[in-house]
Design a protein around this motif. Structure first.
Motif, short mmCIF file in Angstrom:
data_model
loop_
_atom_site.label_atom_id
_atom_site.label_comp_id
_atom_site.label_asym_id
_atom_site.label_seq_id
_atom_site.Cartn_x
_atom_site.Cartn_y
_atom_site.Cartn_z
N ARG A 23 0.84 -1.19 0.00
CA ARG A 23 0.00 0.00 0.00
C ARG A 23 0.88 1.25 0.00
N GLU A 24 0.46 2.26 -0.74
CA GLU A 24 1.22 3.50 -0.78
C GLU A 24 0.27 4.68 -0.98
N ARG A 25 0.78 5.86 -0.67
CA ARG A 25 0.03 7.09 -0.88
C ARG A 25 0.59 7.81 -2.09
N VAL A 26 -0.31 8.25 -2.98
CA VAL A 26 0.12 9.04 -4.14
C VAL A 26 -0.83 10.22 -4.30
N MET A 27 -0.32 11.28 -4.90
CA MET A 27 -1.17 12.43 -5.19
C MET A 27 -1.09 12.76 -6.67
N ASP A 28 -2.19 13.29 -7.17
CA ASP A 28 -2.29 13.67 -8.57
C ASP A 28 -2.53 15.17 -8.65
N LEU A 29 -1.60 15.89 -9.26
CA LEU A 29 -1.80 17.32 -9.49
C LEU A 29 -2.69 17.45 -10.73
N VAL A 30 -3.99 17.43 -10.49
CA VAL A 30 -4.97 17.35 -11.57
C VAL A 30 -4.88 18.55 -12.50
N LYS A 31 -4.75 19.74 -11.93
CA LYS A 31 -4.66 20.95 -12.74
C LYS A 31 -4.07 22.09 -11.91
N MET A 32 -3.41 22.99 -12.56
CA MET A 32 -3.05 24.28 -11.98
C MET A 32 -2.77 25.22 -13.14
N ARG A 33 -3.63 26.17 -13.30
CA ARG A 33 -3.50 27.09 -14.42
C ARG A 33 -2.18 27.86 -14.36
N SER A 34 -1.66 28.18 -15.51
CA SER A 34 -0.42 28.95 -15.64
C SER A 34 0.77 28.26 -14.98
N THR A 35 0.70 26.93 -14.90
CA THR A 35 1.76 26.16 -14.24
C THR A 35 2.01 24.88 -15.03
N LYS A 36 3.26 24.54 -15.24
CA LYS A 36 3.60 23.28 -15.87
C LYS A 36 3.47 22.17 -14.83
N THR A 37 2.58 21.22 -15.07
CA THR A 37 2.30 20.19 -14.07
C THR A 37 2.71 18.80 -14.59
N PRO A 38 3.14 17.92 -13.66
CA PRO A 38 3.52 16.56 -14.08
C PRO A 38 2.29 15.73 -14.43
N THR A 39 2.46 14.79 -15.32
CA THR A 39 1.34 13.92 -15.70
C THR A 39 1.31 12.65 -14.85
N GLN A 40 2.41 12.30 -14.22
CA GLN A 40 2.46 11.06 -13.44
C GLN A 40 2.04 11.31 -11.99
N PHE A 41 1.59 10.24 -11.33
CA PHE A 41 1.29 10.32 -9.90
C PHE A 41 2.58 10.57 -9.13
N MET A 42 2.46 11.28 -8.01
CA MET A 42 3.60 11.59 -7.16
C MET A 42 3.43 10.87 -5.83
N SER A 43 4.39 10.04 -5.45
CA SER A 43 4.33 9.33 -4.18
C SER A 43 4.65 10.30 -3.05
N TYR A 44 3.96 10.12 -1.92
CA TYR A 44 4.25 10.96 -0.75
C TYR A 44 4.12 10.13 0.51
N GLU A 45 4.67 10.67 1.58
CA GLU A 45 4.59 10.01 2.87
C GLU A 45 4.15 11.00 3.93
N ILE A 46 3.63 10.46 5.02
CA ILE A 46 3.30 11.27 6.19
C ILE A 46 4.19 10.77 7.32
N ASP A 47 5.18 11.60 7.70
CA ASP A 47 6.09 11.20 8.76
C ASP A 47 5.97 12.19 9.92
N ASP A 48 6.97 12.24 10.78
CA ASP A 48 6.86 13.09 11.97
C ASP A 48 7.05 14.57 11.66
N THR A 49 7.25 14.92 10.38
CA THR A 49 7.32 16.34 10.01
C THR A 49 6.12 16.76 9.15
N GLY A 50 5.24 15.82 8.82
CA GLY A 50 4.08 16.13 7.99
C GLY A 50 4.14 15.40 6.66
N ILE A 51 3.59 16.03 5.63
CA ILE A 51 3.54 15.45 4.29
C ILE A 51 4.73 15.91 3.47
#
Length: 229
Positions: free
Chosen positions: A198-226
């Protein structure tokens, strides 16, 4: 366009932050870290000197302070310095629900205007966690009408907003909401097809005027946050 750092390691390197005076949408599954994301952004906003209001529709401020303490964020220091305030609507929502049940009217449903009507005039950043609590019984047309007005009013006041939608609501209204906001992120939990873990991923679905990645981005929640990994 001026931007506010999100406070999420990796996201700011990709987007250079969230555009000032615009609204971002956060959706995600239960346990994906939506509230942590909201609190982390609130902390970052305060650290940059922006007057920030966190509107919570489901939790008490004391619970959110406790969550912040888990990551050593010391959110109370920002409150003491008049940079961060919490607007608790959980109790209000409970009383409204009780009133609706007793008088059986639908005029009170989907009242998104209450999110901003009582904001101080000097509010610069707002986090709404989460708007799904106020969408019960709304038709798609009613949701779009109210959501469009909310985003319009926030922009008119030049308030940078992070609007959180829970997974149940986002399934029904996500596509509608995407048309109104400047940018959107989706937080997910999934099984890695290669490792079976199991893993956590985020999708930057859209952001106008910004070049955004098309792939999912893996992230973690540790003792400092996301943070992205």
């Amino acid at each position: 366009m001026k931007r506010i750092k999100s406070g999420i390691e990796g996201i700011d390197e990709i987007t250079n932050g969230f555009p000032v005076g615009r609204s971002m949408l956060i959706t995600g599954d239960a346990g994906s870290g939506k509230t942590i994301f909201g609190l982390q952004f609130a902390r970052s906003s305060c650290a940059q000197g922006y007057k920030t209001v966190y509107i919570t529709t489901e939790e008490d401020a004391s619970d959110l302070y406790t969550q912040g303490d888990t990551f050593n964020w010391d959110l109370k220091s920002y409150t003491e310095n008049d940079l961060l305030s919490f607007n608790e609507l959980a109790g209000v929502r409970a009383r409204v629900t009780e009133a609706e049940m007793s008088i059986d009217i639908g005029a009170m449903k989907g009242n998104f205007s209450k999110f901003i009507n009582e904001l101080p005039d000097d509010t610069q950043t707002v986090i709404i966690d989460n708007i799904g609590s106020y969408t019960a019984k709304l038709t798609p047309y009613e949701f779009r009408d109210r959501f469009d007005l909310l985003i319009y009013d926030l922009k008119k006041r030049n308030i940078t907003a992070l609007v959180i939608l829970d997974s149940a609501t986002s399934k029904e209204f996500n596509e509608i909401a995407l048309f109104s906001v400047y940018g959107a992120l989706r937080l997910m939990k999934r099984e890695n097809p290669y490792t079976g873990r199991r893993e956590r991923v985020m999708d930057l679905v859209k952001m106008r005027s910004t070049k955004t990645p098309t792939q999912f981005m893996s992230y973690e929640i540790d003792d400092t946050g996301i943070s992205l990994i």
